[in-house]
Design a protein around this motif. Structure first.
Motif: not given
Length: 212
Positions: A76, A163-164, A167-169, A171-172
């Motif tokens: 992450r 989100s850019h 890490d995806e997790d 940012s979510k």
């Protein structure tokens, strides 16, 4: 702790430095700070598994060495290695962060209790990371707004920028927190408006009675 006047002044000053003088920050600045605080807490939480008890002091210290290990081994935060390259230990970064960093980091340290003791150098490193991220996120947000031919930053642009960059997790997780905050603010606003409307009606009735 967010002091809105100071926050707006810092954001405005930064946008002027980047020659975005006519752009408006709207609620972006406040939501950016919420995002950074959520991120900071997540970084501290991710570091816990790498901390061992100091035999001399009996404290569980978060040191630069522990942080570097976490960054190297945690998917992450693997991209955070790049922030470490620009860090200068001689410079104090607290005042360059958009929010009251000292208050926030001490509050989070207290929240984790005996499991976490952050060294002074590590606090400065984290301040540098927060500073680097706030600028990187804001720079991208400004480019997105400019490309869209708009002039105001908002939470949608912030979430897209996060989100850019993150890490995806992560940012979510931040998005879920922001959605909750925005919903709470919306409900509070509706409650205030409803209360104001009721007060107006009551005042009208009182005025009618007085004029009889």
């Amino acid at each position: 702790m967010i002091v809105m006047t100071q926050l707006k002044r810092k954001i405005k000053s930064y946008m002027e430095e980047r020659e975005y003088n006519n752009f408006k920050s709207g609620n972006y600045a406040r939501y950016l700070v919420y995002s950074l605080v959520v991120l900071l807490e997540d970084i501290l939480d991710a570091s816990l598994k790498y901390i061992v008890k100091d035999e001399m002091t009996g404290l569980y210290k978060l040191t630069p060495e522990v942080f570097r290990q976490m960054v190297r081994e945690n998917d992450r935060y693997i991209n955070f290695v790049r922030y470490m390259r620009g860090y200068n230990g001689v410079v104090k970064y607290y005042d360059n962060v958009f929010f009251n960093y000292k208050y926030v980091i001490e509050s989070l340290e207290s929240k984790f209790g005996d499991r976490l003791n952050i060294t002074s150098e590590m606090k400065n490193i984290l301040a540098y990371v927060m500073m680097s991220l706030q600028y990187e996120i804001t720079d991208l947000a400004l480019k997105i707004v400019k490309y869209s031919r708009k002039m105001t930053l908002n939470e949608q642009v912030l979430i897209l920028s996060l989100s850019h960059i993150l890490d995806e997790d992560v940012s979510k997780k931040i998005k879920i927190k922001l959605d909750s905050i925005i919903q709470d603010e919306k409900e509070e606003k509706e409650d205030r408006e409803e209360e104001e409307e009721e007060n107006k009606e009551e005042n009208k009735e009182e005025n009618k009675e007085e004029n009889k």
